[in-house]
Structures are given as C-alpha cells and as structure tokens.
Scaffold this motif. Structure first.
Motif, PDB file in Angstrom:
ATOM      1  N   MET A   1      -0.049  33.614 -42.527  1.00 27.08           N
ATOM      2  CA  MET A   1      -0.292  32.988 -41.885  1.00 27.08           C
ATOM      3  C   MET A   1       0.673  32.294 -41.332  1.00 27.08           C
ATOM      4  SD  MET A   1      -3.332  29.991 -42.268  1.00 27.08           S
ATOM      5  CE  MET A   1      -4.389  31.208 -42.957  1.00 27.08           C
ATOM      6  N   ASN A   2       0.709  32.540 -39.544  1.00 26.88           N
ATOM      7  CA  ASN A   2       1.292  31.658 -39.118  1.00 26.88           C
ATOM      8  C   ASN A   2       0.235  30.912 -38.278  1.00 26.88           C
ATOM      9  OD1 ASN A   2       3.667  33.729 -38.958  1.00 26.88           O
ATOM     10  ND2 ASN A   2       2.559  34.928 -37.361  1.00 26.88           N
ATOM     11  N   VAL A   3       1.588  29.491 -38.644  1.00 27.33           N
ATOM     12  CA  VAL A   3       0.838  27.967 -38.333  1.00 27.33           C
ATOM     13  C   VAL A   3       1.734  27.279 -36.399  1.00 27.33           C
ATOM     14  CG1 VAL A   3       0.274  26.126 -39.472  1.00 27.33           C
ATOM     15  CG2 VAL A   3       0.005  27.418 -40.510  1.00 27.33           C
ATOM     16  N   LEU A   4       0.839  26.591 -35.636  1.00 23.95           N
ATOM     17  CA  LEU A   4       1.279  26.588 -34.964  1.00 23.95           C
ATOM     18  C   LEU A   4       0.863  24.636 -35.077  1.00 23.95           C
ATOM     19  CD1 LEU A   4       2.743  25.990 -32.101  1.00 23.95           C
ATOM     20  CD2 LEU A   4       0.251  26.073 -30.676  1.00 23.95           C
ATOM     21  N   VAL A   5       2.103  23.967 -34.891  1.00 15.44           N
ATOM     22  CA  VAL A   5       2.004  22.412 -35.045  1.00 15.44           C
ATOM     23  C   VAL A   5       2.177  21.720 -34.195  1.00 15.44           C
ATOM     24  CG1 VAL A   5       2.751  20.341 -37.204  1.00 15.44           C
ATOM     25  CG2 VAL A   5       2.872  22.398 -37.933  1.00 15.44           C
ATOM     26  N   ILE A   6       0.947  20.731 -33.606  1.00 17.32           N
ATOM     27  CA  ILE A   6       1.596  20.065 -32.468  1.00 17.32           C
ATOM     28  C   ILE A   6       1.805  18.525 -32.955  1.00 17.32           C
ATOM     29  CG2 ILE A   6       0.609  19.636 -30.505  1.00 17.32           C
ATOM     30  CD1 ILE A   6      -1.145  22.764 -30.388  1.00 17.32           C
ATOM     31  N   ASP A   7       2.559  18.417 -32.989  1.00 23.20           N
ATOM     32  CA  ASP A   7       2.789  16.513 -33.054  1.00 23.20           C
ATOM     33  C   ASP A   7       2.114  15.949 -31.645  1.00 23.20           C
ATOM     34  OD1 ASP A   7       3.020  13.829 -34.386  1.00 23.20           O
ATOM     35  OD2 ASP A   7       4.997  14.286 -33.999  1.00 23.20           O
ATOM     36  N   ILE A   8       1.231  14.284 -31.665  1.00 23.54           N
ATOM     37  CA  ILE A   8       0.613  14.124 -30.408  1.00 23.54           C
ATOM     38  C   ILE A   8       1.723  13.078 -31.000  1.00 23.54           C
ATOM     39  CG2 ILE A   8      -1.174  13.363 -28.702  1.00 23.54           C
ATOM     40  CD1 ILE A   8      -2.079  15.625 -29.914  1.00 23.54           C
ATOM     41  N   ALA A  17       6.612  26.473 -34.117  1.00 24.96           N
ATOM     42  CA  ALA A  17       5.672  27.782 -35.168  1.00 24.96           C
ATOM     43  C   ALA A  17       6.157  28.179 -36.703  1.00 24.96           C
ATOM     44  CB  ALA A  17       5.320  28.319 -34.002  1.00 24.96           C
ATOM     45  N   THR A  18       5.897  28.553 -36.786  1.00 24.45           N
ATOM     46  CA  THR A  18       5.891  29.502 -38.321  1.00 24.45           C
ATOM     47  C   THR A  18       6.952  30.196 -37.483  1.00 24.45           C
ATOM     48  OG1 THR A  18       4.099  29.237 -39.638  1.00 24.45           O
ATOM     49  CG2 THR A  18       5.762  31.180 -40.213  1.00 24.45           C
ATOM     50  N   GLY A  19       8.709  30.884 -38.266  1.00 20.24           N
ATOM     51  CA  GLY A  19       9.474  31.286 -38.088  1.00 20.24           C
ATOM     52  C   GLY A  19      10.081  30.942 -36.462  1.00 20.24           C
ATOM     53  N   GLN A  20       9.677  30.100 -36.363  1.00 16.87           N
ATOM     54  CA  GLN A  20      10.587  29.399 -34.685  1.00 16.87           C
ATOM     55  C   GLN A  20      11.672  28.532 -35.585  1.00 16.87           C
ATOM     56  OE1 GLN A  20       9.842  30.633 -31.793  1.00 16.87           O
ATOM     57  NE2 GLN A  20       8.444  32.319 -32.404  1.00 16.87           N
ATOM     58  N   ASP A  21      13.313  28.423 -35.151  1.00 16.43           N
ATOM     59  CA  ASP A  21      14.147  27.456 -35.035  1.00 16.43           C
ATOM     60  C   ASP A  21      13.744  25.970 -34.917  1.00 16.43           C
ATOM     61  OD1 ASP A  21      14.768  29.574 -37.060  1.00 16.43           O
ATOM     62  OD2 ASP A  21      16.482  30.938 -35.468  1.00 16.43           O
ATOM     63  N   GLU A  51      -2.208  31.821 -36.000  1.00 13.58           N
ATOM     64  CA  GLU A  51      -3.499  32.087 -36.230  1.00 13.58           C
ATOM     65  C   GLU A  51      -4.209  30.773 -36.339  1.00 13.58           C
ATOM     66  OE1 GLU A  51      -1.470  35.725 -36.461  1.00 13.58           O
ATOM     67  OE2 GLU A  51      -1.087  34.025 -38.934  1.00 13.58           O
ATOM     68  N   VAL A  52      -3.423  30.250 -36.676  1.00 19.48           N
ATOM     69  CA  VAL A  52      -4.560  28.171 -36.776  1.00 19.48           C
ATOM     70  C   VAL A  52      -3.378  27.383 -36.500  1.00 19.48           C
ATOM     71  CG1 VAL A  52      -5.145  28.963 -39.007  1.00 19.48           C
ATOM     72  CG2 VAL A  52      -3.122  28.149 -39.163  1.00 19.48           C
ATOM     73  N   VAL A  53      -3.865  26.171 -35.656  1.00 25.14           N
ATOM     74  CA  VAL A  53      -3.758  25.107 -35.489  1.00 25.14           C
ATOM     75  C   VAL A  53      -3.680  23.841 -35.656  1.00 25.14           C
ATOM     76  CG1 VAL A  53      -3.071  24.049 -33.260  1.00 25.14           C
ATOM     77  CG2 VAL A  53      -3.451  26.610 -32.879  1.00 25.14           C
ATOM     78  N   PHE A  54      -2.279  22.994 -36.509  1.00 30.12           N
ATOM     79  CA  PHE A  54      -2.301  22.095 -37.069  1.00 30.12           C
ATOM     80  C   PHE A  54      -2.206  21.301 -35.968  1.00 30.12           C
ATOM     81  CE2 PHE A  54      -1.250  18.766 -39.449  1.00 30.12           C
ATOM     82  CZ  PHE A  54      -1.767  17.992 -40.054  1.00 30.12           C
ATOM     83  N   ILE A  55      -2.964  20.033 -35.399  1.00 29.01           N
ATOM     84  CA  ILE A  55      -2.286  18.808 -34.817  1.00 29.01           C
ATOM     85  C   ILE A  55      -2.596  17.656 -35.645  1.00 29.01           C
ATOM     86  CG2 ILE A  55      -3.663  17.812 -32.531  1.00 29.01           C
ATOM     87  CD1 ILE A  55      -4.781  20.014 -32.462  1.00 29.01           C
TER      88      ILE A  55
END
Length: 69
Positions: A1-8, A17-21, A51-55
């Motif tokens: 599962m690929n995750v996009l993490v957003i830190d405000i 995101a998963t797999g990004q450097d 697929e999912v976003v964590f904020i």
C-alpha cells in the motif's frame, strides 16, 4: 500500500509518499486555509501514486474530529 504523508507545520506543508526519495514542501502560515492546503498538496503530489493519506497537523483532535486550540 502506497501512503502519502502530509505534515502541516507553522511555516511549511511537507509531503512524502511511499517509494519517493525526496520530500516536497510549500509555504503555509497564518493565512493557510484548508482549501489552500488541499490545492497545494494535490499540485505537488500529482505525479505520485498513493492509496491512502496520513495527515499530521499542530492541533488537537477529539472524537475523531479536528479541534481548535
């Protein structure tokens, strides 16, 4: 599962995101609105697959809702 993490944060919104450097970021601040946050995040993540976003944000969350300090 690929995750996009957003830190405000207080000065920037950072994303990775998963797999990004390398993380990506854009300026935030007192005038940042939810609409501007979403718009900026969508623009910077347009070529990432997730697929999912964590904020994470600097404030309280009560009963699964965002609160105010």
């Amino acid at each position: 599962m690929n995750v996009l993490v957003i830190d405000i944060g207080g000065s920037h919104v950072r994303m990775l995101a998963t797999g990004q450097d390398e993380a990506r970021k854009f300026a935030s601040g007192r005038t940042m609105t939810p609409r501007l946050t979403v718009s900026g995040a969508r623009k910077l993540a347009k070529d990432w697959q997730y697929e999912v976003v964590f904020i994470g944000y600097p404030g309280p969350a009560l009963s699964r809702r965002v609160g105010t300090a």
